[in-house]
Design a protein around this motif. Structure first.
Motif, PDB file in Angstrom:
ATOM      1  N   LEU A  31       0.828  -1.209   0.000  1.00 58.98           N
ATOM      2  CA  LEU A  31       0.000   0.000   0.000  1.00 58.98           C
ATOM      3  C   LEU A  31       0.862   1.259   0.000  1.00 58.98           C
ATOM      4  O   LEU A  31       0.606   2.220  -0.747  1.00 58.98           O
ATOM      5  CB  LEU A  31      -0.930  -0.003   1.211  1.00 58.98           C
ATOM      6  CG  LEU A  31      -1.864   1.205   1.361  1.00 58.98           C
ATOM      7  CD1 LEU A  31      -2.816   1.293   0.163  1.00 58.98           C
ATOM      8  CD2 LEU A  31      -2.664   1.101   2.661  1.00 58.98           C
ATOM      9  N   ALA A  32       1.912   1.241   0.824  1.00 60.84           N
ATOM     10  CA  ALA A  32       2.801   2.411   0.890  1.00 60.84           C
ATOM     11  C   ALA A  32       3.476   2.661  -0.451  1.00 60.84           C
ATOM     12  O   ALA A  32       3.596   3.812  -0.909  1.00 60.84           O
ATOM     13  CB  ALA A  32       3.850   2.193   1.985  1.00 60.84           C
ATOM     14  N   ALA A  33       3.901   1.592  -1.102  1.00 60.36           N
ATOM     15  CA  ALA A  33       4.566   1.735  -2.394  1.00 60.36           C
ATOM     16  C   ALA A  33       3.618   2.286  -3.441  1.00 60.36           C
ATOM     17  O   ALA A  33       3.993   3.142  -4.265  1.00 60.36           O
ATOM     18  CB  ALA A  33       5.139   0.392  -2.839  1.00 60.36           C
ATOM     19  N   VAL A  34       2.384   1.799  -3.433  1.00 57.90           N
ATOM     20  CA  VAL A  34       1.391   2.294  -4.391  1.00 57.90           C
ATOM     21  C   VAL A  34       1.120   3.774  -4.153  1.00 57.90           C
ATOM     22  O   VAL A  34       1.025   4.569  -5.104  1.00 57.90           O
ATOM     23  CB  VAL A  34       0.094   1.465  -4.285  1.00 57.90           C
ATOM     24  CG1 VAL A  34      -1.020   2.114  -5.108  1.00 57.90           C
ATOM     25  CG2 VAL A  34       0.333   0.038  -4.759  1.00 57.90           C
ATOM     26  N   ILE A  35       1.008   4.146  -2.876  1.00 60.22           N
ATOM     27  CA  ILE A  35       0.769   5.558  -2.552  1.00 60.22           C
ATOM     28  C   ILE A  35       1.917   6.427  -3.061  1.00 60.22           C
ATOM     29  O   ILE A  35       1.715   7.504  -3.646  1.00 60.22           O
ATOM     30  CB  ILE A  35       0.578   5.735  -1.038  1.00 60.22           C
ATOM     31  CG1 ILE A  35      -0.749   5.065  -0.593  1.00 60.22           C
ATOM     32  CG2 ILE A  35       0.602   7.210  -0.657  1.00 60.22           C
ATOM     33  CD1 ILE A  35      -0.944   5.039   0.910  1.00 60.22           C
ATOM     34  N   VAL A  36       3.131   5.945  -2.833  1.00 60.70           N
ATOM     35  CA  VAL A  36       4.299   6.711  -3.292  1.00 60.70           C
ATOM     36  C   VAL A  36       4.257   6.875  -4.802  1.00 60.70           C
ATOM     37  O   VAL A  36       4.514   7.965  -5.347  1.00 60.70           O
ATOM     38  CB  VAL A  36       5.597   6.006  -2.863  1.00 60.70           C
ATOM     39  CG1 VAL A  36       6.804   6.622  -3.577  1.00 60.70           C
ATOM     40  CG2 VAL A  36       5.777   6.093  -1.357  1.00 60.70           C
ATOM     41  N   MET A  37       3.908   5.783  -5.523  1.00 55.19           N
ATOM     42  CA  MET A  37       3.874   5.873  -6.987  1.00 55.19           C
ATOM     43  C   MET A  37       2.794   6.823  -7.460  1.00 55.19           C
ATOM     44  O   MET A  37       2.950   7.496  -8.490  1.00 55.19           O
ATOM     45  CB  MET A  37       3.654   4.473  -7.583  1.00 55.19           C
ATOM     46  CG  MET A  37       4.921   3.598  -7.532  1.00 55.19           C
ATOM     47  SD  MET A  37       4.774   2.064  -8.478  1.00 55.19           S
ATOM     48  CE  MET A  37       3.770   1.097  -7.374  1.00 55.19           C
ATOM     49  N   ILE A  38       1.701   6.910  -6.705  1.00 53.42           N
ATOM     50  CA  ILE A  38       0.646   7.848  -7.069  1.00 53.42           C
ATOM     51  C   ILE A  38       1.086   9.286  -6.797  1.00 53.42           C
ATOM     52  O   ILE A  38       0.867  10.202  -7.608  1.00 53.42           O
ATOM     53  CB  ILE A  38      -0.653   7.524  -6.307  1.00 53.42           C
ATOM     54  CG1 ILE A  38      -1.211   6.177  -6.778  1.00 53.42           C
ATOM     55  CG2 ILE A  38      -1.690   8.631  -6.500  1.00 53.42           C
ATOM     56  CD1 ILE A  38      -2.389   5.690  -5.953  1.00 53.42           C
ATOM     57  N   VAL A  39       1.737   9.477  -5.647  1.00 54.72           N
ATOM     58  CA  VAL A  39       2.150  10.828  -5.248  1.00 54.72           C
ATOM     59  C   VAL A  39       3.143  11.423  -6.251  1.00 54.72           C
ATOM     60  O   VAL A  39       3.109  12.628  -6.558  1.00 54.72           O
ATOM     61  CB  VAL A  39       2.759  10.806  -3.834  1.00 54.72           C
ATOM     62  CG1 VAL A  39       3.453  12.134  -3.512  1.00 54.72           C
ATOM     63  CG2 VAL A  39       1.684  10.502  -2.802  1.00 54.72           C
TER      64      VAL A  39
END
Length: 956
Positions: free
Chosen positions: A28-36
């Protein structure tokens, strides 16, 4: 083999949950980072996204590693095991299976019809003829890996043709037997109704042969007892016009459709033979209700090839020599156990409610009200006291069986010297057919009204002859110790006592039919207490289980069983007494700290002494050199051994302990994880029916040889609980109602397997004599005399005579103490009194709410039959000296058994027993190298792209 239990699957997934949650958070954290970073400019955006993907992949690899080397490591180890059985060994076992059945099939009735000499064609009736019982269900089930000889094939192989029109008729009716398993039971007895048989079919049958054979089958299994009221369980009627079972009718009597079929056959054929194919002692009174039934055989589950023996017995190629291992009653509802068998739940124990497989569970109970009067011991004594009419109560006695020839047995003079009773028995074949006979010796002790409880008939010795030709004789020497006739005195001396008086020693055809009798006189009372232990005991057997008697009224012989009605009635109260509540323990109220001893010294752990377990093969258990080896164990080492004992014992690198694979039985060696299995042997009942200890030993040897070829060191068998009731679902796994017969058979099976270095886990220790409520904290109430003389005796013989080095404890409670946590049972009796040296394993370890490793190891149960982390199978108290000492002792017991097994035979030893770990490490190294290479490439690309971007910026 055992089926997959969804509750266990869920529990396994639950153990993986923390790792999966951790991976989910990183994902989840990685996906959030990629979105940000989606609006950032290259090359930073690409770099951050690539690092996010790398983080996800790395987290996935780490998670998989943590799960594989953590909660499911045992499962993977078992699933990647190897080993195969050679064709030669399988052929030997298949032949032995047939030989056991040849000696274990019992001829119950013969009015001159058997053997079927001159019969070329045979009508075989009964749907069960096309779907017979080969064994039972659950852990004792047969493997599917080998072809099975069917009942009809066995008959045809003997040279008799079977009416194929009837075979097709039954096959078309139903092709498979309804499931009776651990998770579900369908008690339907498929049988075509009489009106389904066309006139043409019956006319063809009568033209085909004037002889009919009727097959009646009953199947039992692990997880459920035989229904005593079939109308209350799942089953389907064969007819829309009537019920197969009326309310209150039980599974061990004929269904209405079966009886109708039997009557139809008897109406159409004058020569009828009945085969009862089942392990539970069924009501067979119908055999004498129809004059057309002129012969009957008892053929319990035959295993893979045993039905070949049935055909040979029917034709006379084999002379039957089996004897009943149980008493057959006219009416099973008259048994003294009938009202106190099955399910009884306490109504006032909410304070002890726990979670079991995610469901609430509270204590239950069972009362062994009959005391020592189990099976024939009751019926013979009750007849002598005038309580029952024997002939109206008992159909076939214990030890009963007919032959195609006749024998004469002559009892020699008794000598009684130095505590040993001895005499010879000469057996002569007085008939015209070769055959084997069984010598059965019983004793009748002096009884004082109101004194120590004693049965009037007690098996004390037995032997099977060789095959004797007509006119030939064989002399059988018989000897036993006088202490074998001692009775356990619970209320007086609290020890075994051989009371003075005349002991009638009788040679019998069965438990009821006396052939000859002589008297042995004991001049004075002999008490086997602390000052005079029995010759086979390490320390004297004295009262240990007084609390297990509870407030139950037990059957007494006093005044001719005057309390029979009161004692054998169903329980009046379903409430646990206040006294019992004070001592009842489960995980809701157990606190390990309450059992710590401040004076205990913390043992050494993690020492670097450089010792290897292999060098302790053959070293005496009491040798002090073990201490230096045990000092090398770490807390984690010991916890791993204790927690992870499901179908294996764990490897321990610090002492060079190899892992082992242990497999289910008892009729075969079944690896439930690799689906590699051996042929299935006949049920324990059929083995017991042979009354031949050599057969039991050969069975154990065959199991040992096959296990060794499969790289298996431990065998979850033999099972030796008592046939307390004919309705116990797992009776097919257990030998008999008699402790001596059970114990002798089990001892020989254990010693036979040990010849190949395979340790048999004698089970289920102890008093696990029914399936109902077996996991529901079932408090078993019994008096100590019954415990010692009936229920513990088979285990005692397996240890003392069979040399057992492994035990599987039982699910039930003894009184208010979980059997596996009973120090009296696991330590005092097993180890101190009997001299057992080895390891004790729990039965299946799951979240039942009363199993926990801390309590187990403090009381003599060494490790848990767990294949995944259930939480409570790990020791929680690793700080106290008391706990660490217990862990150390448990580890020693496990290692002592394993190092003296086939695992440490030179040709079996492997430096890397579990290859999947090596493969996993290699894969991890490759992946790590790949990650490093990818990271280098990413940084090179980042540097290049940054330089290009800077160049473009400069050119502008």
């Amino acid at each position: 083999m055992l089926a997959i239990n969804m509750d266990d699957v869920i529990n396994v997934l639950n153990t993986c949950r923390p790792y999966l949650i951790g991976f989910g958070i990183i994902l989840l954290a990685a996906v959030i980072v990629m979105i940000v970073v989606r609006k950032m400019e290259n090359p930073k955006k690409k770099f951050i996204r690539s690092q996010s993907w790398m983080a996800i992949l790395l987290a996935l690899v780490v998670t998989v590693n943590l799960i594989c080397f953590g909660p499911v490591s045992t499962l993977i180890t078992l699933a990647t095991g190897g080993g195969t059985i050679t064709e030669e060994t399988t052929d030997e076992a298949t032949l032995l299976c047939e030989e056991i059945a040849e000696e274990g099939i019992v001829l119950l009735k013969n009015d001159g019809i058997l053997p079927l000499e001159g019969v070329e064609n045979l009508n075989v009736f009964g749907w069960a003829s096309t779907n017979p019982c080969y064994g039972g269900t659950g852990s004792g089930a047969l493997s599917d890996a080998y072809p099975t000889v069917s009942l009809l094939e066995g008959i045809e192989n003997a040279g008799i043709k079977v009416n194929q029109d009837l075979v097709q008729f039954y096959t078309d009716f139903a092709s498979e037997r309804p499931v009776v398993g651990i998770g579900e039971q369908d008690w339907t007895l498929p049988e075509p109704t009489v009106d389904s048989y066309s006139g043409d079919l019956m006319d063809q049958a009568k033209e085909y042969s004037d002889t009919a054979l009727v097959v009646i089958t009953r199947v039992g299994g692990e997880g459920a007892d035989i229904p005593r009221d079939v109308s209350q369980v799942t089953y389907h009627n064969n007819s829309d016009e009537y019920d197969d079972f009326e309310a209150g009718e039980h599974y061990l009597q004929l269904s209405k459709t079966e009886r109708n079929m039997l009557e139809m056959v008897c109406d159409n054929f004058d020569d009828v033979v009945v085969v009862y194919n089942g392990a539970n002692a069924m009501e067979l009174g119908f055999l004498n209700e129809y004059e057309q039934i002129k012969g009957a055989l008892w053929c319990p589950g035959t295993g893979q090839s045993g039905f070949l023996a049935l055909g040979n017995v029917l034709t006379g190629a084999v002379n039957p020599s089996g004897r009943t291992s149980d008493t057959f009653l006219v009416d099973l509802t008259t048994a003294p156990t009938y009202n106190n068998f099955g399910g009884f739940a306490y109504d006032n124990v909410d304070e002890f409610e726990v979670e079991a497989y995610g469901r609430p569970s509270t204590p239950t109970f069972i009362n062994y009200v009959e005391g020592i009067y189990v099976g024939y011991r009751f019926y013979e004594t009750a007849a002598e006291e005038g309580l029952i009419n024997y002939d109206e109560t008992v159909l076939y006695p214990f030890g009963y069986g007919l032959s195609y020839t006749t024998f004469e047995q002559e009892m020699g003079e008794i000598t009684y010297d130095n505590g040993t009773v001895s005499f010879d028995v000469t057996v002569t074949n007085t008939g015209d057919t070769a055959g084997k006979d069984v010598v059965e010796v019983y004793y009748n002790p002096p009884y004082t009204n109101g004194g120590i409880e004693k049965a009037s008939v007690n098996l004390v010795a037995f032997e099977k002859t060789d095959s004797l030709e007509p006119g030939d004789s064989q002399t059988i020497p018989v000897s036993f110790r006088d202490e074998d006739m001692a009775s356990y005195d619970i209320s007086g001396t609290g020890a075994y006592v051989l009371e003075a008086g005349d002991y009638e020693i009788s040679l019998r055809q069965d438990s009821h039919t006396v052939l000859d009798e002589k008297t042995c006189t004991v001049d004075k009372d002999i008490t086997y207490d602390e000052d005079n232990k029995r010759s086979t005991d390490e320390v004297a057997a004295v009262n240990q289980f007084s609390d297990a008697a509870g407030d139950v009224t037990y059957l007494s012989r006093a005044d001719g069983f005057a309390n029979y009605e009161e004692a054998t009635a169903a329980p009046e109260s379903l409430s646990m007494s206040d006294a019992a509540k004070e001592t009842f323990i489960n995980n809701s109220n157990y606190n390990y700290a309450d059992y710590n001893n401040a004076d205990d010294e913390m043992p050494v752990t993690g020492a670097k002494n450089g010792l290897e377990l292999v060098n302790f093969r053959g070293v005496d258990y009491e040798d002090s050199s073990w201490d230096a080896l045990l000092d090398q164990l770490t807390i984690d080492d010991m916890d791993n051994l204790i927690a992870n004992g499901g179908f294996s014992t764990a490897a321990v690198s610090s002492v060079g302990k190899l892992g082992t694979v242990d497999c289910d039985g008892p009729a075969s060696i079944n690896n439930n994880f690799t689906n590699v299995g051996s042929i299935g042997f006949p049920s324990a009942v059929l083995i017991s029916n042979t009354w031949n200890r050599n057969m039991a030993e050969a069975f154990g040897q065959s199991i040992g040889k096959m296990a060794s070829e499969m790289d298996v060191s431990g065998w979850y068998a033999p099972a030796m609980n008592t046939h307390r009731s004919a309705f116990a679902g797992r009776n097919f796994e257990y030998y008999s109602e008699d402790p001596l017969l059970s114990g002798k058979m089990a001892a020989n099976a254990v010693s036979g397997a040990a010849e190949y270095g395979v340790y048999g886990y004698i089970k289920h220790y102890a008093l696990n004599d029914q399936e109902t409520n077996r996991n529901s904290m079932i408090c078993t109430w019994t008096d100590e005399q019954a415990m010692r003389e009936i229920y513990l005796k088979p285990f005692e013989l397996a240890v003392k005579e069979g040399g057992a080095t492994a035990v599987m404890s039982s699910f039930n409670y003894i009184g208010t103490t979980y059997a596996a946590c009973s120090s009296a049972l696991q330590q005092t009796v097993l180890r101190d009194e009997w001299g057992f040296r080895g390891m004790v394993l729990t039965d299946w370890y799951a979240d039942y709410g009363y199993q926990n490793a801390d309590q187990l190891i403090r009381n003599g149960n060494d490790f848990c039959l767990a294949t995944y982390d259930a939480g409570s199978n790990h020791v929680q108290d690793t700080e106290s000296a008391t706990s660490v000492q217990a862990m150390r002792q448990a580890a020693k017991n496990i290692m002592y058994t394993v190092v003296n097994s086939r695992t440490y035979d030179a040709e079996n030893m492997k430096t890397d027993f579990f290859t999947w770990r090596t493969v996993a490490v290699i894969i991890d190294v490759i992946l790590a190298a790949g990650f490093i290479a990818l990271e280098v490439m990413i940084f090179i690309r980042l540097k290049k792209r940054t330089a290009e971007a800077n160049g473009k910026e400069t050119s502008k």
